[in-house]
Design a protein around this motif. Sequence first.
Motif, short mmCIF file in Angstrom:
data_model
loop_
_atom_site.label_atom_id
_atom_site.label_comp_id
_atom_site.label_asym_id
_atom_site.label_seq_id
_atom_site.Cartn_x
_atom_site.Cartn_y
_atom_site.Cartn_z
N ILE A 3 8.27 -3.55 -4.72
CA ILE A 3 6.99 -4.28 -4.73
C ILE A 3 7.20 -5.72 -5.17
N ALA A 4 8.09 -5.92 -6.15
CA ALA A 4 8.37 -7.27 -6.63
C ALA A 4 8.96 -8.14 -5.51
N GLU A 5 9.76 -7.52 -4.64
CA GLU A 5 10.35 -8.25 -3.52
C GLU A 5 9.28 -8.75 -2.55
N ALA A 39 0.83 -1.20 0.00
CA ALA A 39 0.00 0.00 0.00
C ALA A 39 0.87 1.26 0.00
N VAL A 40 1.96 1.25 0.76
CA VAL A 40 2.86 2.40 0.82
C VAL A 40 3.55 2.59 -0.52
N TRP A 41 4.10 1.49 -1.08
CA TRP A 41 4.77 1.61 -2.38
C TRP A 41 3.76 1.97 -3.47
N GLY A 42 2.54 1.46 -3.34
CA GLY A 42 1.51 1.80 -4.32
C GLY A 42 1.16 3.28 -4.28
N ALA A 43 1.13 3.86 -3.07
CA ALA A 43 0.88 5.30 -2.94
C ALA A 43 2.00 6.09 -3.61
N LEU A 44 3.24 5.64 -3.41
CA LEU A 44 4.38 6.32 -4.05
C LEU A 44 4.29 6.20 -5.57
N LEU A 45 3.88 5.03 -6.04
CA LEU A 45 3.69 4.85 -7.48
C LEU A 45 2.67 5.83 -8.04
#
Length: 558
Positions: free
Chosen positions: A503-505, A478-484
Amino acid sequence: MCRASLPIERSLPDILKHCNFQQLKQIHGLLLTSSLSQVPTLSSLFIRRATDLGRMAYAEFVFSSAGVLPHVLIWNAMIRGYAYNGPHENCLHLLEEMPQRGLKPNEFTYPYVLDACTRLGDCEFGKKVHCRVIKAGVDFVPSIGSSLLNFYMEMERSRLLVGSLTDGRKVFDGLADKTIGLWNRMISEYVGFGDIESARRLFEEMPERDVVSWNAMLSGYVRATDVERAKDLFQRMPVKDVVSWTSMIRGLADSGNFRAARRLFDDMPVRNVVSWNCMLSSYTRHGRFQQALDLFRQMHADGIVPDGFTFVAALSACAHLGALEIGKWIHFNLIKDGLQSGAIVGTALVEMYAKCGDIDRALKIFIKMVKKDVFCWNVMIKALAIHGRVEDAMKLFALMKRGGLLLNDYTFMSVLFACSHGGFVEEGRQIFDSMEQDFKIQPKIEHYGCLVDLLCRNARLEEAQQVIKEMPYEPDVAVWGALLGGCRTRNDLRLAEKAMERIAELETNEGGVYALVSNMYAASSEWNEALKARHKMEQRGIWKCKGYSSILEAADVR
């Protein structure tokens, strides 16, 4: 012989049990003007009645007057009064003072003192009382054993005295005369603490069992999601009541076997509203909203009078299905005075109207509700934000603070969500900082995700990256998605690629992030990279779900 013909000292005990305060004062005058004030039994009954009526100041006055003739009956009556009405500390003080007055506590004294220790959470004094009980040789008395058991269980439950469950079991084992009620209590305590094996062993040791014993063990297996043992126990039960059937239905439903749960529900010899609610709420908890509404219609057709839990489950089903007309029918024809029916039903109405798109009616109900708890405020704030009425959401948050409501995690989730969707960057940062500084609430990863989303939506990617770097949690999808999402706003492909690597990790199956990156590449005419992103989705068997309209589906604010 009628009461009037009895000598006054023989009829007074019965009169004292039923008199009101005005009559009690008249009896007091009689006691003072006669030798009856020297009878400890009557004085103790008088004090007991005063405390039963909640007149502690009056009881204290009478008690102090009777102090010239100290008697254990009188002190027990006063200790009992403090145990029921408070202040509970006075029970402890009186116990300590009894030996100084030449009085010896008895088996009627200790249960009240132990109950006071339990209410106060006073572990040390409670343990001292236990020692006194053992020394006095009254630890075998059932009422004292029950109070000791309750003391240790509550200390364990509140984590004030770790290991109290073991002490409670020792008390239980030490009781020579254990009623079936005490056996059931001990089993229920083990079940409540999740120690199903200890509960089972105790259940097997019982010299005799009643339906409560079987139900306690059955509920333990249901809680532990051990449906096979639950079914075996249910089949072996010599007598089944409505609680037994309802527990088994819940166990089957929670295990996902709705066909068996519904079959058992239909086979019940007697159903009450709790049984219907169990089946109804099981449907809603597991997303079977249409089945929930169908069952609610059947319940209404069968003439079962619904309660608050029924309405919450039915309105939740309406909310998720967008069934506004059914929800309105439930509101106007069955709930009617919903504004008076409590915070839970009122909140369900607010949520139903909001999710079905009628935010104005949701707000109207919210404003007129007589009782509103913090969860209701959270629901309303989140609903206003999703409907674009961010300023109204912020005003409600300000009202919450001014009203002195105890804010919780979800309050801040809701208001940060509002700030994010309204572009209130500085306000959002201040609110986030105030969580720990002003309200002593430790932000969770979801709060950091909201803050990152707030910054990214307003093109402040550098600040968002700094938040991610400094947060005390490993960033989730969710955090990385917000940054995306922020990368897309600025078309920052370099940062997007780094986010995608992280995200892949996480090995997530969230197709939305891959689709977002693919669209970013396509928008920059980098078709090969866009195809690569799509190929990754196909290789991992990930597919972006089609969007659908459902208001407030983002998160459950409770």
